[in-house]
Design a protein around this motif. Structure first.
Motif, short mmCIF file in Angstrom:
data_model
loop_
_atom_site.label_atom_id
_atom_site.label_comp_id
_atom_site.label_asym_id
_atom_site.label_seq_id
_atom_site.Cartn_x
_atom_site.Cartn_y
_atom_site.Cartn_z
N ALA A 1 0.83 -1.21 0.00
CA ALA A 1 0.00 0.00 0.00
C ALA A 1 0.86 1.26 0.00
N VAL A 2 1.90 1.27 0.82
CA VAL A 2 2.76 2.45 0.93
C VAL A 2 3.50 2.73 -0.38
N PHE A 3 3.97 1.66 -1.03
CA PHE A 3 4.74 1.83 -2.26
C PHE A 3 3.90 1.66 -3.53
N ALA A 4 2.58 1.51 -3.38
CA ALA A 4 1.66 1.38 -4.52
C ALA A 4 2.08 0.24 -5.43
N ILE A 5 2.42 -0.90 -4.84
CA ILE A 5 2.83 -2.08 -5.61
C ILE A 5 1.57 -2.83 -6.05
N PRO A 6 1.43 -3.13 -7.33
CA PRO A 6 0.22 -3.83 -7.81
C PRO A 6 0.28 -5.33 -7.56
N GLY A 7 0.26 -5.70 -6.29
CA GLY A 7 0.34 -7.11 -5.91
C GLY A 7 -0.89 -7.59 -5.20
N MET A 8 -0.74 -8.71 -4.49
CA MET A 8 -1.87 -9.37 -3.83
C MET A 8 -2.16 -8.80 -2.44
N GLY A 9 -1.23 -8.01 -1.91
CA GLY A 9 -1.35 -7.57 -0.53
C GLY A 9 -2.66 -6.88 -0.20
N LYS A 10 -3.13 -6.00 -1.11
CA LYS A 10 -4.34 -5.23 -0.84
C LYS A 10 -5.60 -5.90 -1.36
N MET A 11 -5.47 -7.03 -2.05
CA MET A 11 -6.62 -7.62 -2.71
C MET A 11 -7.72 -8.01 -1.73
N LEU A 12 -7.36 -8.68 -0.65
CA LEU A 12 -8.39 -9.15 0.28
C LEU A 12 -9.10 -8.00 0.99
N PRO A 13 -8.36 -7.06 1.62
CA PRO A 13 -9.08 -5.94 2.27
C PRO A 13 -9.87 -5.10 1.27
N ASP A 14 -9.32 -4.90 0.06
CA ASP A 14 -10.06 -4.12 -0.94
C ASP A 14 -11.31 -4.85 -1.40
N SER A 15 -11.23 -6.18 -1.51
CA SER A 15 -12.40 -6.96 -1.94
C SER A 15 -13.48 -6.95 -0.87
N ILE A 16 -13.07 -7.01 0.38
CA ILE A 16 -14.04 -6.94 1.48
C ILE A 16 -14.72 -5.57 1.48
N LYS A 17 -13.92 -4.53 1.28
CA LYS A 17 -14.47 -3.17 1.27
C LYS A 17 -15.44 -2.97 0.11
N ALA A 18 -15.12 -3.56 -1.04
CA ALA A 18 -15.97 -3.40 -2.23
C ALA A 18 -17.12 -4.39 -2.26
N MET A 19 -17.21 -5.28 -1.26
CA MET A 19 -18.24 -6.31 -1.23
C MET A 19 -18.15 -7.22 -2.46
N ASN A 20 -16.92 -7.50 -2.87
CA ASN A 20 -16.69 -8.41 -3.99
C ASN A 20 -16.65 -9.83 -3.43
N ASN A 21 -17.85 -10.41 -3.26
CA ASN A 21 -17.97 -11.70 -2.57
C ASN A 21 -17.15 -12.80 -3.21
N ASN A 22 -17.24 -12.92 -4.52
CA ASN A 22 -16.53 -14.01 -5.20
C ASN A 22 -15.02 -13.88 -5.05
N MET A 23 -14.52 -12.66 -5.06
CA MET A 23 -13.09 -12.46 -4.88
C MET A 23 -12.67 -12.79 -3.45
N VAL A 24 -13.49 -12.44 -2.47
CA VAL A 24 -13.20 -12.77 -1.08
C VAL A 24 -13.12 -14.28 -0.91
N ILE A 25 -14.07 -14.99 -1.48
CA ILE A 25 -14.08 -16.45 -1.38
C ILE A 25 -12.86 -17.04 -2.07
N THR A 26 -12.53 -16.50 -3.24
CA THR A 26 -11.36 -16.99 -3.99
C THR A 26 -10.08 -16.84 -3.18
N LEU A 27 -9.86 -15.64 -2.63
CA LEU A 27 -8.64 -15.39 -1.88
C LEU A 27 -8.60 -16.21 -0.59
N THR A 28 -9.74 -16.36 0.06
CA THR A 28 -9.80 -17.18 1.27
C THR A 28 -9.42 -18.62 0.96
#
Length: 493
Positions: free
Chosen positions: A433-460
């Protein structure tokens, strides 16, 4: 060992299924449905009946309910003439049958487009939701997968041949994917399209794209390379022919390139995918962690209570006490003063300087715990009986430390190495997040925030599967390092 592997495999599959069931139940039943539309710009622009229809069709595609319009209701119940006319006897019969099947029949009441239209909805219970999700999760390709009325004479079956790169491949006609098994130069070198996992499409972010494709496909600009297509045409294209899938209707360009209906393909991008990006940073920082922490911790244990041990303890305590975010910005400030980029995109994937600060920070943040445990295990071994026996035999301190103490102390550390390597794929939330790296680190919290259910299930699912696999590999690695450890329990043990 075989019995252990089979038991662990069965337990792992059951554990993953339980995790998926719990997450599906929570997301689909405990989270308000209205929240999933908060970031859908298309939904916000609609009004009246079209907005209702859009919402219901979206909920159906996400698996919340079954949504049927009156023409579909008439077709399913074989309604006669006049079925679509409101108030007709035939329509009343169809509506009654749907209500008996548990559907809630309603009418569009907003003025304007679609006013008075009849539709039926049936919300799924938690068990039906879970079943629907699990039943689509594993998709097996085969010669009867494609049923195209426009191509009734489609040949069906498998054949041996070569791929676009000239390497051996197993091809299929009638399957969804043309290449079922193929070889190329990308890890793990042997690839297949016969069995795929499907967790639904991403929504509302990356709308309509399968969730696994979102995190596994490359990023950035398309990467065109010269290649030969089945018709013999040679041109530069970003198409990945190994991903060719069936396409019902071919356009002019398809006919110039392909000799059959397998003309849909994914594209190759200049930059790595989100998974690959996080893995590059994770593994690189892990190597740095072990290169720095292991020798330091061993030196501390060998020189307990001496200067190097005291310096190491101070270092461990300081890094544990400082909040991670504060440490990240502190190192970032120092790095920027030496001319290093403060954001990853400034120089991009192609410049080595883009990787220095994130890898250094990730590596240093992981050193205190590793140093602490290696030192502790080695110090604990110092008082063991076998050490006293070795001293009595006249072995030097160096021999005892390297040949005996370290070998026994490293066993618990070895158990965690596979987890560190495999789970590097999950990324680091703060650093990315600090270095704006386009990786997996922010995917789960961002998916939860966006209510992207399928992505949350996938990452889990991915993180759970990786964690289980890492523990399994750790157990296997322990038996290799120390043959005295057995994973095969005898009866009564």
């Amino acid at each position: 060992m075989t019995r252990y592997i089979i038991n662990r495999l069965i337990k792992s599959i059951l554990s993953l299924l339980i995790v998926v069931c719990i997450v599906v139940g929570i997301l689909y039943k405990l989270v308000p449905v209205s929240k999933i539309f908060l970031q859908d710009e298309a939904y916000k622009k609609l009004k009246g009946n079209p907005k209702i229809a859009y919402k219901l069709s979206t909920m159906e595609s996400l698996g919340y309910l079954d949504y049927v319009t009156i023409p579909e209701m008439c077709a399913l119940k074989e309604g006669g003439p006049g079925c679509t006319e409101n108030g007709s006897d035939e329509q009343k019969r169809v509506i009654k049958e749907f209500e008996e099947d548990g559907y809630k029949v309603q009418q569009m009441t907003e003025s304007g487009e679609g006013y008075g239209a009849i539709y039926a909805t049936k919300e799924y219970g938690v068990f039906r939701l879970v079943w629907n999700y699990l039943s689509q999760m594993v998709q097996i390709d085969g010669p009867n997968r494609i049923q195209d009325p426009n191509n009734p004479d489609l040949e069906r079956g498998y054949s041996f041949g070569t791929g676009p790169n000239g390497a051996p491949a197993i091809k299929c006609s009638g399957c969804k994917y043309k290449y079922q098994l193929y070889f190329n130069g990308r890890f793990p070198f042997i690839h297949q399209n016969a069995i795929k996992l499907f967790f639904g499409n991403s929504y509302p972010t990356n709308q309509g794209i399968p969730t696994l494709d979102v995190i596994s496909q490359g990023q950035g600009q398309l990467k065109a390379r010269e290649q030969t297509f089945p018709t013999g045409e040679v041109l530069k294209s970003p198409v990945d022919q190994f991903t060719l899938s069936y396409k019902s209707e071919l356009d002019h360009l398809d006919q110039k390139r392909y000799t059959d209906n397998y003309a849909n393909a994914q594209t190759v991008h200049e930059n790595p995918s989100m998974i690959s990006t996080s893995y590059i940073f994770g593994v690189s920082s892990l190597i740095l962690t072990y290169l720095f922490a292991m020798p330091f911790a061993i030196a501390m244990a060998k020189n307990k209570d001496k200067l190097i041990d005291k310096i190491g303890i101070v270092y461990i305590n300081v890094l544990i006490a400082i909040p991670s975010l504060a440490f990240i910005f502190f190192v970032k400030y120092i790095g920027v003063s030496f001319g290093l980029p403060d954001k990853f995109p400034h120089l991009g994937f192609g410049n080595p300087l883009s990787y220095v600060l994130p890898i250094l920070i990730l590596g240093l943040l992981s050193t205190p715990s590793l140093m602490l445990w290696v030192r502790r295990y080695m110090v604990d071994q110092e008082t063991a009986d076998y050490v006293k026996f070795c001293k009595a035999k006249g072995l030097s301190r160096q021999e005892i430390s390297s040949r005996h103490i370290f070998k026994n102390a490293i066993i618990p550390i070895v158990n965690g190495i596979p987890a560190s390597i495999i789970l590097a794929i999950s990324g680091a939330v703060l650093t990315e997040a600090v270095f704006a790296i386009p990786g997996m680190g922010k995917m789960l919290p961002d998916s939860i925030k966006a209510m992207n259910n399928n992505m949350v299930i996938t990452l889990t699912f991915i993180f759970s599967a990786l964690a289980i696999f890492a523990v399994f590999l750790g157990d296997i690695l322990m038996t290799i390092v120390d043959p005295r450890i057995s994973l095969n329990l005898k009866k009564g043990e």
